[in-house]
Each structure stands twice: as structure tokens, then as C-alpha cells.
Scaffold this motif. Structure first.
Motif, mmCIF file in Angstrom:
data_model
loop_
_atom_site.group_PDB
_atom_site.id
_atom_site.type_symbol
_atom_site.label_atom_id
_atom_site.label_comp_id
_atom_site.label_asym_id
_atom_site.label_seq_id
_atom_site.Cartn_x
_atom_site.Cartn_y
_atom_site.Cartn_z
ATOM 1 N N GLU A 64 12.458 32.233 -10.898
ATOM 2 C CA GLU A 64 11.299 31.442 -10.492
ATOM 3 C C GLU A 64 10.670 31.949 -9.200
ATOM 4 O OE1 GLU A 64 12.953 27.577 -10.066
ATOM 5 O OE2 GLU A 64 13.016 27.170 -12.225
ATOM 6 N N ALA A 65 11.474 32.626 -8.372
ATOM 7 C CA ALA A 65 10.983 33.035 -7.057
ATOM 8 C C ALA A 65 11.513 34.415 -6.689
ATOM 9 C CB ALA A 65 11.408 32.025 -5.990
ATOM 10 N N VAL A 66 10.705 35.152 -5.940
ATOM 11 C CA VAL A 66 11.108 36.445 -5.396
ATOM 12 C C VAL A 66 10.922 36.372 -3.884
ATOM 13 C CG1 VAL A 66 10.773 38.938 -5.411
ATOM 14 C CG2 VAL A 66 10.365 37.616 -7.503
ATOM 15 N N LEU A 67 11.998 36.634 -3.157
ATOM 16 C CA LEU A 67 11.973 36.616 -1.696
ATOM 17 C C LEU A 67 11.991 38.055 -1.186
ATOM 18 C CD1 LEU A 67 14.667 33.843 -1.046
ATOM 19 C CD2 LEU A 67 12.290 33.584 -1.789
ATOM 20 N N PHE A 68 11.265 38.299 -0.111
ATOM 21 C CA PHE A 68 11.106 39.657 0.405
ATOM 22 C C PHE A 68 11.514 39.766 1.866
ATOM 23 C CE2 PHE A 68 8.190 39.780 -3.144
ATOM 24 C CZ PHE A 68 8.159 41.109 -3.552
ATOM 25 N N ASP A 69 12.103 40.901 2.198
ATOM 26 C CA ASP A 69 12.135 41.384 3.570
ATOM 27 C C ASP A 69 10.726 41.901 3.883
ATOM 28 O OD1 ASP A 69 13.188 42.480 6.049
ATOM 29 O OD2 ASP A 69 13.174 44.436 5.054
ATOM 30 N N VAL A 70 10.447 42.199 5.154
ATOM 31 C CA VAL A 70 9.116 42.684 5.533
ATOM 32 C C VAL A 70 9.147 44.157 5.947
ATOM 33 C CG1 VAL A 70 7.198 42.416 7.170
ATOM 34 C CG2 VAL A 70 8.269 40.394 6.146
ATOM 35 N N ASP A 71 9.800 44.469 7.065
ATOM 36 C CA ASP A 71 9.760 45.826 7.604
ATOM 37 C C ASP A 71 10.485 46.819 6.700
ATOM 38 O OD1 ASP A 71 8.372 45.285 10.109
ATOM 39 O OD2 ASP A 71 10.168 44.175 10.669
ATOM 40 N N HIS A 72 9.789 47.885 6.340
ATOM 41 C CA HIS A 72 10.323 48.968 5.504
ATOM 42 C C HIS A 72 10.656 48.503 4.088
ATOM 43 C CE1 HIS A 72 10.343 51.356 9.109
ATOM 44 N NE2 HIS A 72 11.098 50.462 9.708
ATOM 45 N N THR A 73 10.154 47.321 3.740
ATOM 46 C CA THR A 73 10.239 46.845 2.363
ATOM 47 C C THR A 73 8.841 46.710 1.779
ATOM 48 O OG1 THR A 73 12.346 45.699 2.704
ATOM 49 C CG2 THR A 73 10.983 44.947 0.858
ATOM 50 N N ILE A 74 7.939 46.072 2.537
ATOM 51 C CA ILE A 74 6.545 46.036 2.088
ATOM 52 C C ILE A 74 5.619 46.796 3.032
ATOM 53 C CG2 ILE A 74 6.857 43.852 0.878
ATOM 54 C CD1 ILE A 74 5.222 42.516 3.136
ATOM 55 N N CYS A 75 6.063 47.033 4.283
ATOM 56 C CA CYS A 75 5.155 47.693 5.225
ATOM 57 C C CYS A 75 5.923 48.491 6.264
ATOM 58 C CB CYS A 75 4.261 46.660 5.915
ATOM 59 S SG CYS A 75 5.141 45.550 7.056
ATOM 60 N N GLU A 76 5.173 49.299 7.008
ATOM 61 C CA GLU A 76 5.734 50.078 8.103
ATOM 62 C C GLU A 76 4.634 50.333 9.126
ATOM 63 O OE1 GLU A 76 7.025 53.765 6.441
ATOM 64 O OE2 GLU A 76 4.995 54.436 5.932
ATOM 65 N N TYR A 77 5.042 50.666 10.346
ATOM 66 C CA TYR A 77 4.070 51.046 11.366
ATOM 67 C C TYR A 77 3.514 52.436 11.062
ATOM 68 C CZ TYR A 77 5.593 47.228 14.448
ATOM 69 O OH TYR A 77 5.874 45.998 14.996
ATOM 70 N N HIS A 78 2.267 52.658 11.465
ATOM 71 C CA HIS A 78 1.699 54.002 11.349
ATOM 72 C C HIS A 78 2.453 54.975 12.248
ATOM 73 C CE1 HIS A 78 -1.846 53.410 8.793
ATOM 74 N NE2 HIS A 78 -1.973 52.231 9.356
ATOM 75 N N ARG A 79 2.857 54.496 13.432
ATOM 76 C CA ARG A 79 3.620 55.338 14.355
ATOM 77 C C ARG A 79 5.056 54.836 14.389
ATOM 78 N NH1 ARG A 79 0.174 55.754 19.875
ATOM 79 N NH2 ARG A 79 0.488 53.494 19.804
ATOM 80 N N SER A 80 5.998 55.749 14.232
ATOM 81 C CA SER A 80 7.403 55.369 14.137
ATOM 82 C C SER A 80 7.943 54.897 15.482
ATOM 83 C CB SER A 80 8.233 56.562 13.659
ATOM 84 O OG SER A 80 8.289 57.560 14.673
ATOM 85 N N THR A 81 9.051 54.165 15.426
ATOM 86 C CA THR A 81 9.724 53.730 16.651
ATOM 87 C C THR A 81 10.136 54.931 17.486
ATOM 88 O OG1 THR A 81 10.551 51.776 15.492
ATOM 89 C CG2 THR A 81 11.639 52.355 17.552
ATOM 90 N N ARG A 82 10.579 55.992 16.829
ATOM 91 C CA ARG A 82 10.982 57.203 17.554
ATOM 92 C C ARG A 82 9.807 57.772 18.358
ATOM 93 N NH1 ARG A 82 15.369 60.015 16.427
ATOM 94 N NH2 ARG A 82 15.484 59.083 14.335
ATOM 95 N N LYS A 83 8.632 57.830 17.728
ATOM 96 C CA LYS A 83 7.452 58.348 18.410
ATOM 97 C C LYS A 83 7.049 57.439 19.565
ATOM 98 C CE LYS A 83 3.669 60.713 19.141
ATOM 99 N NZ LYS A 83 3.731 62.045 19.807
ATOM 100 N N LEU A 84 7.071 56.137 19.336
ATOM 101 C CA LEU A 84 6.663 55.196 20.380
ATOM 102 C C LEU A 84 7.618 55.219 21.570
ATOM 103 C CD1 LEU A 84 5.573 52.228 18.134
ATOM 104 C CD2 LEU A 84 4.091 53.597 19.594
ATOM 105 N N LEU A 85 8.901 55.383 21.303
ATOM 106 C CA LEU A 85 9.862 55.447 22.398
ATOM 107 C C LEU A 85 9.603 56.683 23.254
ATOM 108 C CD1 LEU A 85 12.294 54.173 23.756
ATOM 109 C CD2 LEU A 85 13.770 55.470 22.204
#
Length: 227
Positions: free
Chosen positions: A6-27
């Protein structure tokens, strides 16, 4: 007895979306902006992040706690840790996100058949901003685990989402990319789980009922076609 989903539950990060700039780049950009020689690697930050989820009301505060701890661990001053955290806040933009390939279509199509919700480890200020930027309006509820409830893999955030969509674990499936947080947490709450593996190969840990190579695989509704 035949399972009825009846229902589908989702994670968000790296499941449906991601940042254009990676955490590695931002750090890297943050160290440059603060004019501080790098004193920890992004992997150290990722390892510590889960320990501090729920310790602050905002993502900026959470990150600062992590960076201060990493300064202590690596023999650097806490002031340097604070400077890097402030610099990171300047370069991070929570609206600068994109759907993973196939995720937007999957949400649209699944929304025609199931009740949808999200369970994400992270504060509302960051996670809601991402979803708003993407125009995601299919989720009936979003549970900000680590803030409204204990963080995943604790079963509480999954249970809260199930209650919001008025269904039971037997009639729902969870989709996520982390074996440790998503799959283990879903199992702890009694749900079947679909793992978006993104090229990863599990060595040990929980075994998901379904394995996805990409979000577009959700269009096949594997929980409906499994023997």
C-alpha cells in the motif's frame, strides 16, 4: 497469504537526489576559503556524522560539532575547526541538488499507485530545502530522523512514517541506499527493503529483499513481481 503493498517509503540523499557538488569537493573549497591546511578527510566526517545526528537543531550546527571533534582528534585547534565549518556553510547550497536519473519519473508513477513518504537522517532546514528545490510534492509526510525521532537504523522513524500513511510494515516497502541505516532500519521496523546499490557490493550486514541498480528499476515494482 499474498502481500498487498500500500505504501512505499523512501530515503532522500543518494536515493532520489544528490548535490551537484560532492561533499569531498565542498570540503576542499572550505579549507581553501578558511585558509586552513586540511587536517581531516571527508571519510572521517562521514564516519562521525551519524554520531552527531540529533545533537543540533540545524545542519550547520551539526557540521560544526563534527568539525570541532575532528579538530580535537587530529591535534588541531577547535578555532580552526570552527573556521572550516563556517567556510563550509558559505559554500554549501541546499538548493543546488538534482534528481538521480530516473528518480523523478519513479516518484510520479509510484504516486499513482501507492502512498509515499520519506524517512531521512537529517534536520528539516536542510532536507526540506532540497525537496522544495526539486519540487517533490508526492510525499504525504517526511520524517526527519535524528531530530523528530532517533536516527535510522532505529525503527522509530519508520514507524512514524507508517502511521502517517495509515499502513503496517507488512503492507509497505522501504527504498534506500545505505545497508547500515536504511536496510537494517527497515528490517528492524518489520518492512521489506529495496537497496539502491549504486555499484556497491555488500560484504556483510543486512540482506535486502530487492536490489536496484538505479532508481528507474522502481518502475518495475519488484515487490509486486517477486515470487
Amino acid at each position: 497469504m499474498t502481500k498487498t503493498t500500500e505504501a512505499v517509503l523512501f530515503d532522500v540523499d543518494h536515493t532520489i537526489c544528490e548535490y551537484h557538488r560532492s561533499t569531498r569537493k565542498l570540503l576542499s573549497l572550505a579549507f581553501d576559503r578558511a585558509d586552513v591546511t586540511p587536517f581531516f578527510a571527508v571519510e572521517e566526517y562521514w564516519a562521525l556524522y551519524g554520531e552527531y545526528v540529533g545533537e543540533s537543531d540545524s545542519i550547520d550546527g551539526l557540521r560544526e560539532q563534527c568539525f570541532l571533534e575532528l579538530a580535537d582528534q587530529n591535534g588541531e585547534t577547535r578555532e580552526r575547526g570552527r573556521q572550516v565549518a563556517e567556510a563550509y556553510n558559505h559554500v554549501r547550497d541546499h538548493t543546488n541538488v538534482r534528481f538521480l536519473d530516473g528518480a523523478a519519473e519513479a516518484l510520479d508513477q509510484l504516486n499513482d499507485q501507492y502512498r509515499l513518504a520519506a524517512v531521512t537522517n537529517g534536520p528539516e532546514d536542510a532536507q526540506a530545502t532540497k525537496l522544495d528545490a526539486l519540487g517533490v510534492d508526492q510525499f504525504e509526510t517526511v520524517v526527519f530522523a535524528g531530530f523528530e525521532t532517533p536516527a535510522k537504523p532505529h525503527p522509530a522513524p519508520f514507524e512514524k512514517a507508517l502511521a502517517a500513511v495509515d499502513t503496517t510494515p507488512d503492507n509497505a516497502v522501504f527504498v534506500g541506499n545505505s545497508l547500515e541505516a536504511d536496510i537494517a532500519g527497515a528490517h528492524a521496523a518489520g518492512l521489506e527493503a529495496a537497496w539502491l546499490r549504486d555499484g556497491a557490493v555488500p560484504v556483510d550486514g543486512p540482506t535486502p529483499e530487492y536490489v536496484l541498480e538505479e532508481p528507474a528499476d522502481l518502475l518495475a515494482r519488484p515487490w509486486e513481481t517477486a515470487d
